[in-house]
Design an enzyme around this catalytic site. Structure first.
Site, PDB file in Angstrom:
ATOM      1  N   ASP A  41      48.360  36.265  44.145  1.00 23.98           N
ATOM      2  CA  ASP A  41      49.959  36.411  44.283  1.00 23.98           C
ATOM      3  C   ASP A  41      50.483  35.784  45.547  1.00 23.98           C
ATOM      4  O   ASP A  41      49.670  35.943  46.936  1.00 23.98           O
ATOM      5  CB  ASP A  41      50.190  38.102  44.284  1.00 23.98           C
ATOM      6  CG  ASP A  41      51.349  38.402  44.182  1.00 23.98           C
ATOM      7  OD1 ASP A  41      52.357  37.768  43.433  1.00 23.98           O
ATOM      8  OD2 ASP A  41      51.725  39.572  44.421  1.00 23.98           O
ATOM      9  N   GLY A  67      54.962  31.984  45.439  1.00 21.85           N
ATOM     10  CA  GLY A  67      56.643  31.635  45.501  1.00 21.85           C
ATOM     11  C   GLY A  67      57.036  31.966  46.764  1.00 21.85           C
ATOM     12  O   GLY A  67      57.842  31.515  47.521  1.00 21.85           O
ATOM     13  N   ARG A  87      58.984  26.641  44.469  1.00 22.45           N
ATOM     14  CA  ARG A  87      57.913  27.607  44.430  1.00 22.45           C
ATOM     15  C   ARG A  87      56.813  26.799  43.811  1.00 22.45           C
ATOM     16  O   ARG A  87      55.543  27.503  44.202  1.00 22.45           O
ATOM     17  CB  ARG A  87      58.401  28.467  43.171  1.00 22.45           C
ATOM     18  CG  ARG A  87      59.814  29.428  43.353  1.00 22.45           C
ATOM     19  CD  ARG A  87      60.016  30.363  42.279  1.00 22.45           C
ATOM     20  NE  ARG A  87      58.849  30.907  41.508  1.00 22.45           N
ATOM     21  CZ  ARG A  87      58.405  32.199  41.833  1.00 22.45           C
ATOM     22  NH1 ARG A  87      58.947  32.866  42.841  1.00 22.45           N
ATOM     23  NH2 ARG A  87      57.272  32.666  41.267  1.00 22.45           N
ATOM     24  N   SER A 107      49.888  35.313  33.343  1.00 19.14           N
ATOM     25  CA  SER A 107      49.956  36.364  32.452  1.00 19.14           C
ATOM     26  C   SER A 107      50.624  36.493  30.968  1.00 19.14           C
ATOM     27  O   SER A 107      51.339  35.385  31.173  1.00 19.14           O
ATOM     28  CB  SER A 107      50.355  37.566  33.264  1.00 19.14           C
ATOM     29  OG  SER A 107      51.837  37.577  33.441  1.00 19.14           O
ATOM     30  N   ASN A 166      54.356  36.154  32.059  1.00 21.56           N
ATOM     31  CA  ASN A 166      54.687  34.942  32.801  1.00 21.56           C
ATOM     32  C   ASN A 166      55.692  34.113  31.979  1.00 21.56           C
ATOM     33  O   ASN A 166      56.448  33.011  32.501  1.00 21.56           O
ATOM     34  CB  ASN A 166      53.615  34.151  33.510  1.00 21.56           C
ATOM     35  CG  ASN A 166      53.160  34.807  34.702  1.00 21.56           C
ATOM     36  OD1 ASN A 166      51.871  34.510  34.964  1.00 21.56           O
ATOM     37  ND2 ASN A 166      53.894  35.520  35.309  1.00 21.56           N
ATOM     38  N   TRP A 167      55.633  34.133  30.709  1.00 18.40           N
ATOM     39  CA  TRP A 167      56.426  33.471  29.787  1.00 18.40           C
ATOM     40  C   TRP A 167      57.912  33.697  29.913  1.00 18.40           C
ATOM     41  O   TRP A 167      58.810  32.941  29.667  1.00 18.40           O
ATOM     42  CB  TRP A 167      56.073  33.692  28.358  1.00 18.40           C
ATOM     43  CG  TRP A 167      54.832  33.251  27.798  1.00 18.40           C
ATOM     44  CD1 TRP A 167      53.768  34.109  27.745  1.00 18.40           C
ATOM     45  CD2 TRP A 167      54.412  32.123  27.627  1.00 18.40           C
ATOM     46  NE1 TRP A 167      52.548  33.137  27.290  1.00 18.40           N
ATOM     47  CE2 TRP A 167      52.911  31.942  27.281  1.00 18.40           C
ATOM     48  CE3 TRP A 167      54.831  30.759  27.701  1.00 18.40           C
ATOM     49  CZ2 TRP A 167      52.230  31.050  26.899  1.00 18.40           C
ATOM     50  CZ3 TRP A 167      54.243  29.506  27.477  1.00 18.40           C
ATOM     51  CH2 TRP A 167      52.914  29.665  26.993  1.00 18.40           C
ATOM     52  N   ARG A 209      44.018  42.114  45.810  1.00 17.06           N
ATOM     53  CA  ARG A 209      45.262  41.533  45.560  1.00 17.06           C
ATOM     54  C   ARG A 209      45.741  41.188  47.007  1.00 17.06           C
ATOM     55  O   ARG A 209      45.996  42.133  47.777  1.00 17.06           O
ATOM     56  CB  ARG A 209      46.342  42.390  44.751  1.00 17.06           C
ATOM     57  CG  ARG A 209      47.772  41.792  44.488  1.00 17.06           C
ATOM     58  CD  ARG A 209      48.592  42.530  43.690  1.00 17.06           C
ATOM     59  NE  ARG A 209      49.596  41.985  43.637  1.00 17.06           N
ATOM     60  CZ  ARG A 209      50.528  42.022  42.455  1.00 17.06           C
ATOM     61  NH1 ARG A 209      49.967  42.821  41.380  1.00 17.06           N
ATOM     62  NH2 ARG A 209      51.304  41.202  41.909  1.00 17.06           N
ATOM     63  N   THR A 250      48.774  46.671  39.995  1.00 13.23           N
ATOM     64  CA  THR A 250      47.585  45.975  38.973  1.00 13.23           C
ATOM     65  C   THR A 250      48.144  44.812  38.201  1.00 13.23           C
ATOM     66  O   THR A 250      47.564  44.099  37.683  1.00 13.23           O
ATOM     67  CB  THR A 250      46.710  47.071  38.284  1.00 13.23           C
ATOM     68  OG1 THR A 250      47.511  47.594  37.329  1.00 13.23           O
ATOM     69  CG2 THR A 250      45.920  47.888  39.150  1.00 13.23           C
ATOM     70  N   SER A 251      49.546  45.086  38.031  1.00  9.62           N
ATOM     71  CA  SER A 251      50.146  44.102  36.916  1.00  9.62           C
ATOM     72  C   SER A 251      49.503  43.790  35.746  1.00  9.62           C
ATOM     73  O   SER A 251      49.378  42.569  35.165  1.00  9.62           O
ATOM     74  CB  SER A 251      50.307  42.731  37.823  1.00  9.62           C
ATOM     75  OG  SER A 251      51.334  42.926  38.909  1.00  9.62           O
ATOM     76  N   GLU A 304      37.241  49.428  43.002  1.00  8.23           N
ATOM     77  CA  GLU A 304      38.012  49.906  44.431  1.00  8.23           C
ATOM     78  C   GLU A 304      39.000  48.976  44.540  1.00  8.23           C
ATOM     79  O   GLU A 304      38.848  47.813  44.290  1.00  8.23           O
ATOM     80  CB  GLU A 304      36.744  49.728  45.458  1.00  8.23           C
ATOM     81  CG  GLU A 304      35.652  50.771  45.454  1.00  8.23           C
ATOM     82  CD  GLU A 304      36.188  52.160  45.594  1.00  8.23           C
ATOM     83  OE1 GLU A 304      36.916  52.357  46.422  1.00  8.23           O
ATOM     84  OE2 GLU A 304      35.747  52.994  44.956  1.00  8.23           O
TER      85      GLU A 304
END
Length: 285
Positions: free
Chosen positions: A43, A46, A56, A88, A91-92, A211, A218-219, A230
């Site tokens: 992550d 962008g 981006r 993901s 992401n579309w 992350r 957690t997306s 953890e």
């Protein structure tokens, strides 16, 4: 250092990872405290680009080198499984231009890097749904899987068109079909049954969910596998991330007391696991 693996009946030598340019070395952790499976949400691409007045897409391009550095860091430390969230199912929803770029980019990254990953002994596994993915992306992923299938230095789970809810929905659909066909007794469905219907039933549970970028969610990533993971969140953006950040996260992981819902201290759990399983743990790098 040369890492050796077995390919059929032939012994194969893997290339050793190049040291980090800073000269930093992997921390020496006890094998049982090294996470076997690290899941990472890449992550901040962008935001990194925006801070520099760049498109981006430039953040993603820089992130390609980060992927290779982190893989080398995993091998040096002894992490045997790494999952990367590349694209993901959500992401579309991004702009057609960015989706087009990401499809091309993921395809080309695999094409450019698969020989290097193969030389390092990395087994590549694609995780995700096939529908909607470009045929050229699927083709490159399948080529990479076939080329590296016998490697055993570590496994990279490359998650493209993946979503945790989508995986569970697909598993439920497949189970329902087997129940309707008389191949599965619904009264006997257990957690182990559900596990068998996941994309990779043999994927180990996530030990460390990592992350960068400062976000703390957690997306929709590896929901089933991360039940007892953890969580470590770091402020560094992905294009600025490197293997030293991975190692810091692993040191933090090693300092935590994992109880898995019980009240037994981590050291005692490890001792019991060794007694029951004959010391089956991650070996030192």
């Amino acid at each position: 250092m040369v890492v050796r693996g077995i390919l059929g009946r032939q012994r194969r030598e893997y290339r050793a990872p190049e040291p980090h340019p800073s000269g930093a070395r992997a921390p020496k952790l006890p094998g049982e405290l090294i996470p076997n499976h690290v899941a990472c949400v890449m992550d901040g691409n962008g935001r990194w680009a925006k801070e520099r007045g760049l498109p981006r897409t430039e953040g993603h391009k820089v992130g390609e080198g980060v992927v290779m550095d982190v893989l080398k860091g995993c091998i040096e430390l002894g992490v045997k499984n790494l999952s990367l969230y590349a694209f993901s199912t959500e992401n579309w929803k991004r702009s057609p231009e960015e989706v087009r770029f990401l499809m091309n980019f993921n395809r080309d990254v695999i094409r450019r890097r698969r020989d290097e990953m193969d030389a390092l002994g990395i087994r590549i596994r694609w995780v995700g749904r096939m529908p909607k993915l470009w045929k050229s992306v699927v083709q490159e992923l399948q080529i990479a899987q076939e080329q590296t299938k016998d490697n055993d230095a570590m496994t990279l789970y490359f998650c493209v068109n993946y979503g945790g809810r989508a995986e569970l929905a697909d598993a439920a659909k497949a189970m329902a079909e087997d129940v309707a066909a008389g191949r599965l007794d619904p009264a006997k469905v257990s957690e182990k049954t559900i596990q068998k219907y996941l994309y990779y039933p043999d994927m180990p549970d996530v030990d460390l969910f990592l992350r960068p970028s400062g976000e703390q969610r957690t997306s929709n990533y590896l929901l089933w596998q991360s039940s007892y993971a953890e969580m470590v969140f770091q402020d560094v953006l992905w294009p600025d991330f490197d293997r030293r950040d991975l190692w810091r996260a692993c040191v933090e992981y090693a300092s935590r007391d994992r109880r898995f819902g019980g009240a037994v201290p981590n050291e005692q759990l490890l001792e019991m696991e060794r007694d029951m399983k004959g010391s089956e743990g991650v070996q030192d790098a």
